[in-house]
Motif scaffolding. Structure first.
Motif, mmCIF file in Angstrom:
data_model
loop_
_atom_site.group_PDB
_atom_site.id
_atom_site.type_symbol
_atom_site.label_atom_id
_atom_site.label_comp_id
_atom_site.label_asym_id
_atom_site.label_seq_id
_atom_site.Cartn_x
_atom_site.Cartn_y
_atom_site.Cartn_z
ATOM 1 N N GLN A 153 0.845 -1.196 0.000
ATOM 2 C CA GLN A 153 0.000 0.000 0.000
ATOM 3 C C GLN A 153 0.885 1.253 0.000
ATOM 4 N N PHE A 154 0.425 2.272 -0.748
ATOM 5 C CA PHE A 154 1.159 3.528 -0.842
ATOM 6 C C PHE A 154 0.198 4.694 -0.689
ATOM 7 N N ALA A 155 0.670 5.757 -0.058
ATOM 8 C CA ALA A 155 -0.116 6.979 0.103
ATOM 9 C C ALA A 155 0.293 7.959 -0.988
ATOM 10 N N VAL A 156 -0.699 8.585 -1.593
ATOM 11 C CA VAL A 156 -0.475 9.570 -2.645
ATOM 12 C C VAL A 156 -0.980 10.908 -2.127
ATOM 13 N N PHE A 157 -0.142 11.940 -2.252
ATOM 14 C CA PHE A 157 -0.491 13.270 -1.756
ATOM 15 C C PHE A 157 -0.413 14.271 -2.892
ATOM 16 N N LEU A 158 -1.495 15.014 -3.111
ATOM 17 C CA LEU A 158 -1.529 16.107 -4.068
ATOM 18 C C LEU A 158 -1.284 17.383 -3.268
ATOM 19 N N LEU A 159 -0.123 18.005 -3.477
ATOM 20 C CA LEU A 159 0.258 19.184 -2.701
ATOM 21 C C LEU A 159 -0.405 20.438 -3.271
ATOM 22 N N ASP A 160 -0.385 21.509 -2.484
ATOM 23 C CA ASP A 160 -1.021 22.769 -2.872
ATOM 24 C C ASP A 160 -0.473 23.324 -4.183
ATOM 25 N N ASP A 161 0.811 23.053 -4.476
ATOM 26 C CA ASP A 161 1.406 23.576 -5.708
ATOM 27 C C ASP A 161 1.094 22.705 -6.927
ATOM 28 N N GLY A 162 0.269 21.645 -6.743
ATOM 29 C CA GLY A 162 -0.111 20.765 -7.835
ATOM 30 C C GLY A 162 0.811 19.575 -8.037
ATOM 31 N N SER A 163 1.913 19.526 -7.296
ATOM 32 C CA SER A 163 2.816 18.396 -7.428
ATOM 33 C C SER A 163 2.278 17.196 -6.640
ATOM 34 N N VAL A 164 2.784 16.026 -6.979
ATOM 35 C CA VAL A 164 2.323 14.782 -6.364
ATOM 36 C C VAL A 164 3.504 14.114 -5.677
ATOM 37 N N ARG A 165 3.259 13.597 -4.471
ATOM 38 C CA ARG A 165 4.263 12.852 -3.719
ATOM 39 C C ARG A 165 3.672 11.501 -3.339
ATOM 40 N N VAL A 166 4.536 10.483 -3.269
ATOM 41 C CA VAL A 166 4.100 9.138 -2.911
ATOM 42 C C VAL A 166 5.025 8.599 -1.829
ATOM 43 N N SER A 167 4.425 7.986 -0.813
ATOM 44 C CA SER A 167 5.194 7.365 0.265
ATOM 45 C C SER A 167 4.559 6.028 0.606
ATOM 46 N N ASP A 168 5.231 5.262 1.435
ATOM 47 C CA ASP A 168 4.588 4.081 1.989
ATOM 48 C C ASP A 168 3.353 4.553 2.742
ATOM 49 N N ALA A 169 2.321 3.730 2.781
ATOM 50 C CA ALA A 169 1.049 4.143 3.371
ATOM 51 C C ALA A 169 1.091 4.203 4.895
#
Length: 119
Positions: free
Chosen positions: A23-39
């Motif tokens: 499982q992975f967590a996906v984050f859409l940041l305020d600047d529109g960029s996307v980050r992914v980490s372990d969930a």
């Protein structure tokens, strides 16, 4: 291994699963960029997708450990590090490069790693 991130559908954070079940967590940041980490939080497995994201950090909702979403560095203690994964664009779609799955260890290998502090 590339994992499709899918459509945010109005969400700023969501989870995706790799074919091997990770499982992975996906984050859409305020600047529109996307980050992914372990969930899961590396401290006690808290669901990071439910955490607060601010200034490029995610705060675990269970114990408030803060992690930099670019480096995985824990801002609360140096005992923990969050695995972060690069986001790549392929054919107009975003994927996370999550690497190979961890090797399957026998019980004796698991116990040995635990005894050595590697788990």
């Amino acid at each position: 291994m590339l994992v499709p991130l899918g459509d945010p559908a109005g969400r700023s954070a969501w989870t995706v699963e790799s074919p091997d079940g990770r499982q992975f967590a996906v984050f859409l940041l305020d600047d529109g960029s996307v980050r992914v980490s372990d969930a899961g939080c590396p401290h006690r497995g808290g669901p990071l997708v439910e955490g607060r994201v601010r200034d490029g950090e995610v705060r675990c909702p269970w114990h408030w450990y803060r992690f930099d979403l670019d480096t995985g560095e824990c801002r609360t203690t140096d005992q923990h590090h969050l695995a972060v994964h690069p986001v790549v664009e392929r054919d107009g779609e975003l994927d996370a490069d999550v690497g190979d799955p961890p090797p399957v260890l026998s019980w004796s290998e698991r116990l040995r790693a635990h005894a050595q502090g590697d788990s």
